[in-house]
Design a protein around this motif. Structure first.
Motif, PDB file in Angstrom:
ATOM      1  N   UNK A 168       0.778  -1.084  -0.194  1.00 16.55           N
ATOM      2  CA  UNK A 168       0.088   0.015  -0.083  1.00 16.55           C
ATOM      3  C   UNK A 168       0.840   1.239  -0.100  1.00 16.55           C
ATOM      4  N   UNK A 169       2.101   1.182   0.642  1.00 18.14           N
ATOM      5  CA  UNK A 169       2.798   2.431   0.921  1.00 18.14           C
ATOM      6  C   UNK A 169       3.457   2.684  -0.914  1.00 18.14           C
ATOM      7  N   UNK A 170       3.545   1.623  -1.240  1.00 16.25           N
ATOM      8  CA  UNK A 170       4.160   1.825  -2.840  1.00 16.25           C
ATOM      9  C   UNK A 170       3.205   2.411  -3.649  1.00 16.25           C
ATOM     10  N   UNK A 171       1.874   1.769  -3.450  1.00 20.02           N
ATOM     11  CA  UNK A 171       0.616   2.127  -4.328  1.00 20.02           C
ATOM     12  C   UNK A 171       0.476   3.736  -3.999  1.00 20.02           C
ATOM     13  N   UNK A 172       0.680   4.199  -2.709  1.00 22.09           N
ATOM     14  CA  UNK A 172       0.319   5.499  -2.425  1.00 22.09           C
ATOM     15  C   UNK A 172       1.504   6.554  -3.007  1.00 22.09           C
ATOM     16  N   UNK A 173       2.708   6.192  -2.851  1.00 21.60           N
ATOM     17  CA  UNK A 173       3.781   6.878  -3.439  1.00 21.60           C
ATOM     18  C   UNK A 173       3.806   6.996  -4.966  1.00 21.60           C
ATOM     19  N   UNK A 174       3.245   6.018  -5.726  1.00 20.59           N
ATOM     20  CA  UNK A 174       2.994   6.093  -7.148  1.00 20.59           C
ATOM     21  C   UNK A 174       1.742   6.691  -7.382  1.00 20.59           C
ATOM     22  N   UNK A 175       0.693   6.858  -6.548  1.00 18.87           N
ATOM     23  CA  UNK A 175      -0.408   7.602  -6.920  1.00 18.87           C
ATOM     24  C   UNK A 175       0.222   9.063  -7.096  1.00 18.87           C
ATOM     25  N   UNK A 176       0.917   9.508  -6.171  1.00 14.42           N
ATOM     26  CA  UNK A 176       1.614  10.861  -6.014  1.00 14.42           C
ATOM     27  C   UNK A 176       2.622  11.181  -7.096  1.00 14.42           C
ATOM     28  N   UNK A 177       3.286   9.987  -7.603  1.00 19.05           N
ATOM     29  CA  UNK A 177       3.926  10.275  -8.849  1.00 19.05           C
ATOM     30  C   UNK A 177       3.321  10.389 -10.115  1.00 19.05           C
ATOM     31  N   UNK A 178       2.166   9.863 -10.189  1.00 18.27           N
ATOM     32  CA  UNK A 178       1.110  10.393 -11.419  1.00 18.27           C
ATOM     33  C   UNK A 178       0.519  11.389 -11.413  1.00 18.27           C
ATOM     34  N   UNK A 179       0.058  11.707 -10.041  1.00 18.36           N
ATOM     35  CA  UNK A 179      -0.584  13.085  -9.698  1.00 18.36           C
ATOM     36  C   UNK A 179       0.641  14.061 -10.141  1.00 18.36           C
ATOM     37  N   UNK A 180       1.713  14.042  -9.686  1.00 18.23           N
ATOM     38  CA  UNK A 180       2.657  15.254 -10.178  1.00 18.23           C
ATOM     39  C   UNK A 180       2.875  15.112 -11.694  1.00 18.23           C
ATOM     40  N   UNK A 181       3.004  14.085 -12.473  1.00 17.70           N
ATOM     41  CA  UNK A 181       2.920  14.112 -13.787  1.00 17.70           C
ATOM     42  C   UNK A 181       1.860  14.819 -14.490  1.00 17.70           C
ATOM     43  N   UNK A 182       0.643  14.495 -13.982  1.00 21.83           N
ATOM     44  CA  UNK A 182      -0.443  15.075 -14.448  1.00 21.83           C
ATOM     45  C   UNK A 182      -0.508  16.790 -14.319  1.00 21.83           C
ATOM     46  N   UNK A 183      -0.119  17.119 -13.262  1.00 25.30           N
ATOM     47  CA  UNK A 183       0.238  18.525 -13.055  1.00 25.30           C
ATOM     48  C   UNK A 183       0.990  19.217 -13.990  1.00 25.30           C
ATOM     49  N   UNK A 184       2.208  18.240 -14.027  1.00 21.36           N
ATOM     50  CA  UNK A 184       3.210  19.026 -15.162  1.00 21.36           C
ATOM     51  C   UNK A 184       3.070  18.739 -16.472  1.00 21.36           C
ATOM     52  N   UNK A 185       1.806  18.237 -16.911  1.00 17.95           N
ATOM     53  CA  UNK A 185       1.589  17.764 -18.118  1.00 17.95           C
ATOM     54  C   UNK A 185       1.796  18.912 -19.273  1.00 17.95           C
ATOM     55  N   UNK A 186       2.039  20.178 -18.966  1.00 16.63           N
ATOM     56  CA  UNK A 186       2.016  21.312 -19.916  1.00 16.63           C
ATOM     57  C   UNK A 186       3.604  21.372 -20.069  1.00 16.63           C
ATOM     58  N   UNK A 187       4.252  20.734 -19.465  1.00 14.38           N
ATOM     59  CA  UNK A 187       5.723  20.782 -19.626  1.00 14.38           C
ATOM     60  C   UNK A 187       6.364  19.870 -20.175  1.00 14.38           C
ATOM     61  N   UNK A 188       5.579  18.440 -20.188  1.00 20.54           N
ATOM     62  CA  UNK A 188       6.172  17.017 -20.413  1.00 20.54           C
ATOM     63  C   UNK A 188       4.728  16.326 -20.483  1.00 20.54           C
ATOM     64  N   UNK A 189       4.610  15.565 -21.735  1.00 18.22           N
ATOM     65  CA  UNK A 189       3.298  14.749 -21.934  1.00 18.22           C
ATOM     66  C   UNK A 189       3.511  13.571 -20.988  1.00 18.22           C
ATOM     67  N   UNK A 190       2.471  13.231 -20.445  1.00 18.66           N
ATOM     68  CA  UNK A 190       2.320  12.244 -19.417  1.00 18.66           C
ATOM     69  C   UNK A 190       2.561  10.670 -20.227  1.00 18.66           C
ATOM     70  N   UNK A 191       2.377  10.799 -21.404  1.00 21.90           N
ATOM     71  CA  UNK A 191       2.862   9.487 -22.110  1.00 21.90           C
ATOM     72  C   UNK A 191       4.180   9.389 -22.485  1.00 21.90           C
ATOM     73  N   UNK A 192       4.833  10.297 -22.157  1.00 16.72           N
ATOM     74  CA  UNK A 192       6.491  10.512 -22.394  1.00 16.72           C
ATOM     75  C   UNK A 192       7.029  10.235 -21.247  1.00 16.72           C
ATOM     76  N   UNK A 193       6.432  10.149 -20.035  1.00 14.17           N
ATOM     77  CA  UNK A 193       6.970   9.864 -18.816  1.00 14.17           C
ATOM     78  C   UNK A 193       7.393   8.569 -18.514  1.00 14.17           C
ATOM     79  N   UNK A 194       8.395   7.969 -18.425  1.00 14.87           N
ATOM     80  CA  UNK A 194       8.857   6.595 -18.401  1.00 14.87           C
ATOM     81  C   UNK A 194       8.261   5.960 -17.005  1.00 14.87           C
ATOM     82  N   UNK A 195       8.348   6.758 -16.086  1.00 19.58           N
ATOM     83  CA  UNK A 195       8.005   6.108 -14.814  1.00 19.58           C
ATOM     84  C   UNK A 195       6.312   5.760 -14.688  1.00 19.58           C
ATOM     85  N   UNK A 196       5.659   6.926 -15.396  1.00 21.78           N
ATOM     86  CA  UNK A 196       4.149   6.518 -15.607  1.00 21.78           C
ATOM     87  C   UNK A 196       3.741   5.381 -16.409  1.00 21.78           C
TER      88      UNK A 196
END
Length: 317
Positions: A168-196
């Motif tokens: 669950x801790x990992x899932x929560x951390x990865x939810x935060x990673x995805x949230x950050x990628x979505x908020x940063x989508x204007x700078x980098x497309x989310x489908x170009x984010x290797x971690x996502x």
């Protein structure tokens, strides 16, 4: 039945604007018994189907309507053929067909990659080798260009863990990673984010469900609602809420004024899910739209195609 009633029945059987099969029974029991004069009278009384060539003195089919009829007569055959296939071959051929059709059909690739078990997806890849002497991955990589390629190759290459354990801790951390990628989508497309891409292509479905819940706690919205990229949105829906995904696809396919590829999904979903989760899909459909899937198919589809779909739907009880 009077001649006018017969005429109306045959006209309705040939009226394929709805695009959900043909009433073969009416054509067999009525049209098959008409003599040449009765068939000529039918042609003259249905100007929407036939046009009069006054110079040559005969009535000719409308070309566009003939093309539509070819598609409608083949719906039942396609459903039967798909049903008889081994599920691995069925998915392999659906992938090949989607690649031929191009961008508008790529949702089928996402559906197959994300709603099958690991063994089912591996089986589809094996069947694809056998049928086409290529791998799914290499054909997807060579046919698809742009931002969709990385995501689709990764999803179709997946072999996910299917056990019950979730960190669950990992899932929560990865939810935060995805949230950050979505908020940063204007700078980098989310489908170009290797971690996502890594998260969605490798994590188990139970783990992704946990991410989905944590994301909602973080943002107050469902993950798929915050995604602008169509393929990634489809992937999240197929991975996290598959019953809702299939219900929405069926509802779209049962509408009258949609394109033929959207209508073909009616066959695809019912045939591929009849032995798996059609009972659960029926319940979700009823919950979403306030009408039973059986009633909607009965209302919209026609002939042998309708009867076969209803037979498959009934398999789930």
């Amino acid at each position: 039945m009077s001649h006018n009633q017969q005429l109306e029945a045959v006209t309705n059987a040939f009226s394929v604007i709805e695009g959900h099969g043909v009433d073969e029974k009416a054509l067999l029991t009525i049209l098959g018994k008409w003599d040449p004069l009765e068939r000529e009278a039918f042609r003259k009384k249905t100007p929407k189907l036939f046009s009069e060539d006054h110079e040559r003195n005969f009535q000719r089919w409308d070309d566009h309507h003939v093309r539509l009829l070819k598609h409608e007569f083949v719906r039942y055959k396609n459903a039967i053929v798909l049903w008889a296939m081994h599920p691995w071959e069925r998915d392999a051929r659906l992938v090949k067909d989607a690649l031929k059709k191009g961008l508008n059909a790529y949702g089928v690739l996402v559906e197959i990659a994300c709603t099958r078990s690991s063994e089912e997806l591996l089986g589809a890849r094996k069947a694809y080798h056998s049928l086409f002497d290529h791998s799914i991955e290499e054909d997807v990589a060579s046919h698809i260009h742009g931002t969709d390629r990385k995501l689709l190759v990764a999803l179709l290459s997946a072999y996910r863990y299917e056990g019950p354990k979730v960190k669950d801790d990992t899932a929560k951390s990865e939810a935060k990673t995805i949230s950050h990628a979505i908020k940063n989508a204007q700078n980098k497309s989310i489908v170009e984010d290797d971690e996502v891409i890594r998260i969605f292509a490798t994590r188990s479905k139970l783990h992704l469900h946990a991410i989905y819940q944590h994301y909602k706690e973080i943002s107050g919205k469902n993950l798929d609602e915050d995604l602008d990229d169509l393929r990634l949105k489809e992937a999240v829906q197929c991975l996290c809420t598959p019953l809702k995904h299939f219900s929405k696809v069926l509802d779209a396919a049962l509408k009258i004024d949609v394109d033929k590829n959207t209508k073909k999904a009616l066959t695809r979903v019912i045939v591929t899910r009849a032995d798996i989760d059609i009972k659960e899909i029926k319940a979700e459909y009823q919950n979403l739209y306030g009408v039973s899937l059986q009633h909607k198919v009965e209302e919209i589809a026609k002939g042998n195609y309708k009867d076969f779909l209803l037979t498959l739907i009934a398999r789930g009880g």
